[in-house]
Design a protein around this motif. Structure first.
Motif, short mmCIF file in Angstrom:
data_model
loop_
_atom_site.label_atom_id
_atom_site.label_comp_id
_atom_site.label_asym_id
_atom_site.label_seq_id
_atom_site.Cartn_x
_atom_site.Cartn_y
_atom_site.Cartn_z
N THR A 346 0.81 -1.22 0.00
CA THR A 346 0.00 0.00 0.00
C THR A 346 0.84 1.27 0.00
OG1 THR A 346 -0.10 -0.12 2.41
CG2 THR A 346 -1.91 -1.11 1.18
N ALA A 347 2.15 1.17 0.23
CA ALA A 347 2.99 2.36 0.32
C ALA A 347 3.43 2.87 -1.04
CB ALA A 347 4.22 2.05 1.17
N LYS A 348 2.94 2.31 -2.12
CA LYS A 348 3.32 2.77 -3.45
C LYS A 348 2.67 4.11 -3.74
CE LYS A 348 4.04 -1.81 -5.45
NZ LYS A 348 3.58 -2.77 -6.48
N LYS A 349 3.48 5.06 -4.19
CA LYS A 349 2.99 6.41 -4.48
C LYS A 349 2.46 6.48 -5.91
CE LYS A 349 6.20 8.73 -1.36
NZ LYS A 349 7.27 9.73 -1.26
N ASN A 350 1.51 7.42 -6.08
CA ASN A 350 0.95 7.72 -7.41
C ASN A 350 0.30 6.49 -8.06
OD1 ASN A 350 1.99 10.36 -7.19
ND2 ASN A 350 3.97 9.65 -7.95
N SER A 352 -3.25 4.13 -7.77
CA SER A 352 -4.60 4.05 -7.19
C SER A 352 -5.44 3.11 -8.04
CB SER A 352 -5.23 5.45 -7.12
OG SER A 352 -5.32 6.00 -8.42
#
Length: 406
Positions: A346-350, A352
């Motif tokens: 869940t810590a992946k940026k950008n 969704s």
């Protein structure tokens, strides 16, 4: 395209070393002096090895125990790691040389002088003759039985005539009932020998069973190496599971005081009262007696290097947590690992998800310098813009420029 082809051959080279090696192929060669029996025996031995066989036409002036460089060249050319070389001369009559290669160099060699060769074709002819004889035997037995019956009838007629001359009544005459005797003869009549069953032809790709009999295979080095080499020669493809119904061939090698005997049998399964079938062996050939003459074996270090196998890559073990003891603590440690794994996901940026459950990513790029991009593109000569040269000032502008310089 050339670069891609080279990369592909480098990656998918069939001769490159692999974790799971290809099936060992055998190369059958004939020497300059090779008679018909050795060449026929080689042909039948190659049938047991099919389809992993290479045959080369013609004869080659090769002396394996004097110079084995030609064997190395032939194995490199055909990519064969097993060689069977047949020769026949005064010093070494009707001999077969079995060689095993490592890195296209001779590792082991052993020479067998063959005797009393019996081929598949000869065994089939003898079986056909036996079948014909078995078919003719019942006819001969019937003829003999008819002759015996005629003799008995003639004897009975003679006895009756004698009794009539002596004055005995025909009622008092001894009557021989041939009905019971004939019935007894029919019951006790042998059914005759069972004809030989037709042995099915050799099928390609079968894995043979091996049976080695004799203490020499464990006590003497030559016989132990011969056993290992024969198993390696006819091993074929390595499989995890095997259907017992497809075990149709048996290669029996028996050590004798003179040398040994090589025999091939066909395994036939017959029905029985139990669930376990009755196993019957039929000789199909080839069969020959042999003596071990010359041999050349590898050193212990080279044999160990050749038999070394690469271990498959395994996953690295999980790091044990410090200060964890007992089953409850192990459960807590597993829970910690799961939570950490979820956080990493869940810590992946950008990144969704939309309403349809598809992952949507946002990508940021640096601003592009179009002038720099334009310089990199090679334009045609018509569209190129030359650099403007500075023009010299004229008239009043030239006078102002001179005054400024002063």
């Amino acid at each position: 395209m050339l670069v891609q082809a080279r990369k592909w051959t480098k990656k998918h080279d069939p001769r490159a070393p692999k974790l799971e090696e290809n099936v060992k192929c055998a190369l059958f060669l004939r020497g300059k002096m090779c008679n018909a029996t050795v060449s026929a025996l080689q042909a039948e031995l190659s049938m047991l090895k099919k389809p992993y066989v290479f045959k080369t036409p013609g004869h080659f002036a090769i002396h394996p125990f004097d110079d084995d460089s030609k064997l190395d060249e032939m194995s490199r050319r055909k990519d064969a790691s097993l060689i069977c070389f047949g020769t026949s001369s005064k010093r070494h009559p009707e001999s077969l040389v079995f060689a095993r290669m490592y890195d296209h160099h001779v590792l082991d060699m052993i020479e067998l002088v063959v005797k009393n060769v019996r081929l598949m074709s000869e065994i089939r002819r003898s079986m056909k003759q036996e079948e014909q004889e078995e078919q003719e035997e019942p006819e001969e037995q019937e003829k003999e039985q008819k002759k015996e019956q005629e003799k008995q009838e003639k004897k009975q007629e003679k006895k009756q005539k004698k009794q009539e001359k002596e004055g005995k009544r025909p009622d008092d005459a001894v009557q021989y009932d041939t009905s019971d005797s004939e019935g007894d003869e029919e019951e006790s009549e042998p059914e005759g020998p069972v004809p030989n069953e037709r042995v099915p032809p050799h099928r390609v790709g079968l894995k043979p069973c091996f049976a080695f009999a004799g203490a020499e295979f464990e006590q003497q080095e030559e016989y132990a190496k011969l056993k290992n080499m024969l198993i390696d020669f006819y091993r074929g493809e390595v499989v995890d599971q095997l259907n017992l119904a497809n075990l149709e061939e048996l290669i029996s090698v028996v050590a004798t005081p003179e040398g040994g005997r090589f025999t091939t049998y066909r395994i036939l399964l017959k029905q029985s009262s139990n669930n376990i079938p009755v196993v019957v062996l039929r000789e199909v050939g080839p069969r020959f007696d042999f003596e071990i003459h010359r041999h050349q074996f590898a050193s212990a270090t080279l044999a160990a290097e050749a038999s070394r196998t690469a271990s498959a890559p395994t996953k690295a073990p999980k790091r044990p947590l410090v200060g964890v003891e007992g089953p409850t603590a192990l459960r807590e440690a597993e829970q910690q690992r799961e939570t950490l794994a979820k956080r990493r996901r869940t810590a992946k940026k950008n990144v969704s998800r939309n309403a349809f459950g598809e992952t949507v990513g946002r990508v940021y790029t640096a601003p592009q310098d179009l002038d720099k991009l334009r310089r990199q593109i090679k334009l045609p000569k018509a569209l190129r813009v030359g650099k403007k040269k500075p023009t010299e000032p004229q008239g009043a502008d030239a006078e102002k420029a001179d005054a400024g310089k002063q």
